[in-house]
Design a protein around this motif. Structure first.
Motif, PDB file in Angstrom:
ATOM      1  N   GLU A 113       0.913  -0.895   0.076  1.00  0.00           N
ATOM      2  CA  GLU A 113      -0.039  -0.079   0.305  1.00  0.00           C
ATOM      3  C   GLU A 113       1.068   1.315  -0.403  1.00  0.00           C
ATOM      4  O   GLU A 113       0.556   2.144  -0.893  1.00  0.00           O
ATOM      5  N   ILE A 114       2.194   1.353   0.383  1.00  0.00           N
ATOM      6  CA  ILE A 114       2.477   1.980   0.602  1.00  0.00           C
ATOM      7  C   ILE A 114       2.995   2.597  -0.431  1.00  0.00           C
ATOM      8  O   ILE A 114       3.363   3.822  -0.491  1.00  0.00           O
ATOM      9  N   ASN A 115       4.084   1.575  -1.233  1.00  0.00           N
ATOM     10  CA  ASN A 115       4.613   1.686  -2.614  1.00  0.00           C
ATOM     11  C   ASN A 115       3.266   2.377  -3.299  1.00  0.00           C
ATOM     12  O   ASN A 115       4.012   3.035  -4.698  1.00  0.00           O
ATOM     13  N   GLN A 116       2.460   2.238  -3.411  1.00  0.00           N
ATOM     14  CA  GLN A 116       0.970   2.831  -4.534  1.00  0.00           C
ATOM     15  C   GLN A 116       0.964   3.820  -3.941  1.00  0.00           C
ATOM     16  O   GLN A 116       1.317   4.767  -4.946  1.00  0.00           O
ATOM     17  N   ILE A 117       1.473   4.172  -2.763  1.00  0.00           N
ATOM     18  CA  ILE A 117       0.963   5.670  -2.206  1.00  0.00           C
ATOM     19  C   ILE A 117       2.123   6.136  -2.553  1.00  0.00           C
ATOM     20  O   ILE A 117       2.324   7.720  -3.444  1.00  0.00           O
ATOM     21  N   ALA A 118       3.537   6.269  -3.240  1.00  0.00           N
ATOM     22  CA  ALA A 118       4.601   6.401  -2.657  1.00  0.00           C
ATOM     23  C   ALA A 118       4.347   6.671  -4.924  1.00  0.00           C
ATOM     24  O   ALA A 118       4.642   8.140  -5.634  1.00  0.00           O
ATOM     25  N   LYS A 119       4.229   5.361  -5.324  1.00  0.00           N
ATOM     26  CA  LYS A 119       3.634   6.018  -7.243  1.00  0.00           C
ATOM     27  C   LYS A 119       2.758   6.371  -7.221  1.00  0.00           C
ATOM     28  O   LYS A 119       3.121   7.604  -8.605  1.00  0.00           O
ATOM     29  N   LYS A 120       1.801   6.695  -6.842  1.00  0.00           N
ATOM     30  CA  LYS A 120       0.703   7.743  -6.901  1.00  0.00           C
ATOM     31  C   LYS A 120       1.053   9.539  -6.912  1.00  0.00           C
ATOM     32  O   LYS A 120       1.258   9.828  -7.328  1.00  0.00           O
ATOM     33  N   ALA A 217      10.168  11.312   3.725  1.00  0.00           N
ATOM     34  CA  ALA A 217       9.626  11.671   5.277  1.00  0.00           C
ATOM     35  C   ALA A 217       8.120  11.100   5.384  1.00  0.00           C
ATOM     36  O   ALA A 217       7.816  10.325   6.367  1.00  0.00           O
ATOM     37  N   THR A 218       7.579  11.826   4.400  1.00  0.00           N
ATOM     38  CA  THR A 218       6.110  11.114   4.591  1.00  0.00           C
ATOM     39  C   THR A 218       5.610   9.964   4.181  1.00  0.00           C
ATOM     40  O   THR A 218       5.124   9.076   5.652  1.00  0.00           O
ATOM     41  N   LEU A 219       6.958   9.129   4.124  1.00  0.00           N
ATOM     42  CA  LEU A 219       6.373   7.905   3.683  1.00  0.00           C
ATOM     43  C   LEU A 219       6.871   6.299   4.700  1.00  0.00           C
ATOM     44  O   LEU A 219       6.588   5.547   5.417  1.00  0.00           O
ATOM     45  N   ILE A 220       8.125   7.549   4.894  1.00  0.00           N
ATOM     46  CA  ILE A 220       8.887   6.576   6.515  1.00  0.00           C
ATOM     47  C   ILE A 220       7.836   7.331   7.306  1.00  0.00           C
ATOM     48  O   ILE A 220       7.477   6.131   8.513  1.00  0.00           O
ATOM     49  N   TYR A 221       6.854   7.780   8.021  1.00  0.00           N
ATOM     50  CA  TYR A 221       5.845   8.179   8.785  1.00  0.00           C
ATOM     51  C   TYR A 221       5.394   7.252   8.756  1.00  0.00           C
ATOM     52  O   TYR A 221       4.824   6.737   9.795  1.00  0.00           O
ATOM     53  N   LEU A 222       4.401   6.696   7.264  1.00  0.00           N
ATOM     54  CA  LEU A 222       3.925   5.480   6.863  1.00  0.00           C
ATOM     55  C   LEU A 222       4.338   4.317   7.156  1.00  0.00           C
ATOM     56  O   LEU A 222       3.363   3.951   8.091  1.00  0.00           O
ATOM     57  N   VAL A 223       5.101   3.694   7.196  1.00  0.00           N
ATOM     58  CA  VAL A 223       6.339   2.713   8.470  1.00  0.00           C
ATOM     59  C   VAL A 223       6.632   2.924   9.607  1.00  0.00           C
ATOM     60  O   VAL A 223       6.417   1.690   9.569  1.00  0.00           O
ATOM     61  N   THR A 224       6.891   3.566   9.778  1.00  0.00           N
ATOM     62  CA  THR A 224       7.322   3.820  11.347  1.00  0.00           C
ATOM     63  C   THR A 224       5.806   4.314  12.284  1.00  0.00           C
ATOM     64  O   THR A 224       5.327   3.689  13.380  1.00  0.00           O
ATOM     65  N   GLY A 225       5.122   4.749  12.012  1.00  0.00           N
ATOM     66  CA  GLY A 225       4.124   5.385  12.878  1.00  0.00           C
ATOM     67  C   GLY A 225       4.583   6.443  13.363  1.00  0.00           C
ATOM     68  O   GLY A 225       3.664   6.853  14.540  1.00  0.00           O
ATOM     69  N   VAL A 226       4.965   7.860  13.203  1.00  0.00           N
ATOM     70  CA  VAL A 226       6.119   8.528  13.873  1.00  0.00           C
ATOM     71  C   VAL A 226       6.921   9.293  12.541  1.00  0.00           C
ATOM     72  O   VAL A 226       7.260   9.315  11.457  1.00  0.00           O
ATOM     73  N   HIS A 227       6.580  10.580  13.672  1.00  0.00           N
ATOM     74  CA  HIS A 227       6.553  11.335  13.071  1.00  0.00           C
ATOM     75  C   HIS A 227       8.046  11.671  12.638  1.00  0.00           C
ATOM     76  O   HIS A 227       9.130  11.542  14.027  1.00  0.00           O
ATOM     77  N   PRO A 228       9.074  11.751  11.754  1.00  0.00           N
ATOM     78  CA  PRO A 228      10.117  12.036  11.130  1.00  0.00           C
ATOM     79  C   PRO A 228      10.917  12.750  12.135  1.00  0.00           C
ATOM     80  O   PRO A 228      12.532  12.846  13.247  1.00  0.00           O
ATOM     81  N   ALA A 245       7.063  -5.035   8.432  1.00  0.00           N
ATOM     82  CA  ALA A 245       8.150  -6.263   7.408  1.00  0.00           C
ATOM     83  C   ALA A 245       8.346  -5.708   6.220  1.00  0.00           C
ATOM     84  O   ALA A 245       6.633  -5.348   4.737  1.00  0.00           O
ATOM     85  N   ILE A 246       9.119  -5.356   5.755  1.00  0.00           N
ATOM     86  CA  ILE A 246       9.529  -4.451   4.864  1.00  0.00           C
ATOM     87  C   ILE A 246      10.555  -5.016   3.388  1.00  0.00           C
ATOM     88  O   ILE A 246      11.921  -5.021   4.645  1.00  0.00           O
ATOM     89  N   SER A 247      10.668  -4.797   2.477  1.00  0.00           N
ATOM     90  CA  SER A 247      12.041  -5.110   1.820  1.00  0.00           C
ATOM     91  C   SER A 247      13.152  -4.132   2.391  1.00  0.00           C
ATOM     92  O   SER A 247      12.845  -3.127   2.515  1.00  0.00           O
ATOM     93  N   LEU A 248      14.799  -4.574   1.837  1.00  0.00           N
ATOM     94  CA  LEU A 248      15.573  -4.090   1.989  1.00  0.00           C
ATOM     95  C   LEU A 248      15.477  -3.280   0.576  1.00  0.00           C
ATOM     96  O   LEU A 248      16.269  -1.754   1.390  1.00  0.00           O
ATOM     97  N   ASP A 249      15.659  -3.394  -0.553  1.00  0.00           N
ATOM     98  CA  ASP A 249      15.233  -2.543  -0.645  1.00  0.00           C
ATOM     99  C   ASP A 249      14.648  -1.553  -1.434  1.00  0.00           C
ATOM    100  O   ASP A 249      15.288  -0.391  -1.257  1.00  0.00           O
ATOM    101  N   PHE A 250      13.219  -1.372  -0.526  1.00  0.00           N
ATOM    102  CA  PHE A 250      12.541  -0.247  -0.290  1.00  0.00           C
ATOM    103  C   PHE A 250      13.358   0.850   0.985  1.00  0.00           C
ATOM    104  O   PHE A 250      13.135   2.334   0.568  1.00  0.00           O
TER     105      PHE A 250
END
Length: 470
Positions: A113-120, A217-228, A245-250
């Motif tokens: 889902e985060i990947n989709q948000i990033a692409k859009k 930074a916004t996507l990091i917030y989605l990944v962690t739930g914490v503001h950067p 769980a996210i891949s090393l590439d991401f």
């Protein structure tokens, strides 16, 4: 207080947000009966001329844009009431919650889902960066990105196709927008949100890569739930531990997006999208070198490595060839003598065995002695995020350290050393010197051409973001 109906057309429904001298209102257009968003700038005691400049720029920018994921410009007018006077910008209303609201309500996003948000969002940024002049949002953060609910029809379709439809993504609030043309020859207002704003923006500078930092930074917030801003930092880099769980590439892609150094960060939304879709293809590994160059340069966003091969004169090459030929034929004759003496026979078979044995001995010499024993010893400098190394390399392996490693952050100076003419080299020549604190790392480049020396110096200067002096 703003009147309940503006311009005899827009009926105010509620206040969506309020700041010093500014309001965001939800209203209904009495002509179309559609909901709209009205931004109000009042000429109150809190009014500043920079606010007017940004407000007018937002209106002009929205009027020039046409993208389904960006609010539509509808109207712009002055208004006056008995108590206040100001400007109003009317834009289309998007019924959706922001990413900040989704996270605060307890929603978790997975990597897909985060990947989709990033692409859009990258597709939106590609559109903005392809404008003439390019448009820079300057305030990309979770509260300025809307995610609409999944419609039942699209949700059903995605379930049938096992695609997982996320919902439409929108980029809103162009109140901090800037064009590259607006920046030329003018004072730039420092705007943005701490934690989502790259270092260069603190100095009033914004480029297309600045929006990539905000997105990362916004996507990091989605990944962690914490503001950067609440996450630890090391050398201005955001250190984050994913709660999903996210891949090393991401992870590496997010780190690349949020590099504090502009020279190390992804530069455009086009390239960022390519790096997200094909991560291994997007990272340059080996810099193309000219033919017959004795310099090999390998670099990525994390490290720079330069290998300088030694100089071999024509005389030394001819000498090696003559020695090889002599020892090769010596091995052939020695093989014949050895076979004949061992088997005490003198016929064609012994001669054949002797020649074969000698040929094998000659090949062993050529492979082992010439290729391995006489393999050239090269000089290698490697700089990564942690340290700088200067080593002597043999067959691709570190032979020994020419200098002890130093911290990468200690590198403070890059310069040429002009050496005086000598008997072996009558012309003045340059070496390259790197200083890390009080430690000197000297690259002997006297056997290289001026083009090769300039190429090494240019790559070091660009990667280290240091000028080179003499």
């Amino acid at each position: 207080m703003v009147e309940r109906v503006l311009k005899e057309r827009y009926a105010i429904q509620q206040c969506l947000g309020k700041n010093a001298g500014r309001q965001t209102l939800l209203a209904r257009d009495l002509q179309t009966q559609e909901l709209v968003v009205i931004k109000i700038l009042t000429f109150s005691a809190d009014f500043q001329w920079n606010d007017l400049k940004l407000f007018e720029r937002e209106a002009e920018t929205l009027q020039s844009l046409s993208h389904p994921a960006i609010p539509r410009y509808l109207d712009y007018f002055e208004f006056q009431t008995p108590k206040t006077k100001g400007l109003a910008l009317v834009q289309s209303y998007i019924e959706a919650k922001s990413l900040a609201e989704w996270v605060e309500s307890g929603r978790n996003f997975n990597e897909k889902e985060i990947n989709q948000i990033a692409k859009k969002l990258l597709e939106i940024l590609i559109y903005l960066q392809h404008q003439n002049p390019p448009v820079i949002h300057r305030d990309i953060k979770p509260s300025n990105i809307l995610l609409a609910e999944r419609s039942p029809l699209k949700q059903k379709h995605s379930a049938l196709n096992k695609g997982g439809w996320l919902g439409e993504v929108y980029l809103v609030d162009f109140g901090s927008v800037q064009t590259l043309a607006a920046r030329e020859g003018s004072t730039v207002t420092v705007v943005g949100t701490y934690g989502y704003m790259p270092p260069e923006q603190f100095g009033g500078r914004a480029v297309p890569a600045s929006d990539l930092y905000g997105l990362g930074a916004t996507l990091i917030y989605l990944v962690t739930g914490v503001h950067p801003a609440e996450l630890p930092q090391e050398d201005l880099r955001i250190n984050f531990e994913p709660k999903i769980a996210i891949s090393l590439d991401f992870v590496e892609w997010l780190q690349w997006m949020t590099e504090p150094d502009l020279n190390s960060r992804l530069t455009t939304a086009d390239r960022a999208l390519k790096a997200l879709e094909k991560p291994r293809e997007a990272i340059p590994l080996v810099v193309q070198k000219p033919a017959r160059s004795r310099v090999k340069i390998t670099k990525s966003r994390k490290s720079l490595e330069i290998i300088i091969s030694p100089y071999r004169s024509l005389l030394s090459v001819i000498n090696d060839i003559l020695v090889s030929a002599f020892l090769f034929f010596f091995a052939l004759n020695a093989g014949v003598v050895f076979i004949r003496a061992t088997f005490i026979i003198d016929d064609w078979f012994s001669r054949l065995l002797g020649v074969s044995f000698g040929f094998i001995c000659g090949l062993v010499y050529l492979i082992f002695f010439q290729t391995i024993i006489l393999a050239p010893i090269s000089t290698r400098v490697r700089i990564d995020r942690q340290q700088i190394y200067l080593t002597s390399n043999w067959l691709g392996f570190v032979r020994y350290n020419l200098r002890s490693p130093s911290p990468r952050m200690a590198i403070c100076k890059l310069r040429f050393i002009v050496n005086k003419p000598t008997a072996s080299r009558p012309q003045p020549h340059r070496d390259i010197q790197i200083w890390a604190g009080t430690q000197e790392y000297k690259l002997i480049t006297s056997h290289l051409t001026d083009g090769e020396i300039n190429r090494i110096a240019g790559e070091l200067s660009q990667w280290l973001d240091l000028p080179i002096s003499e």
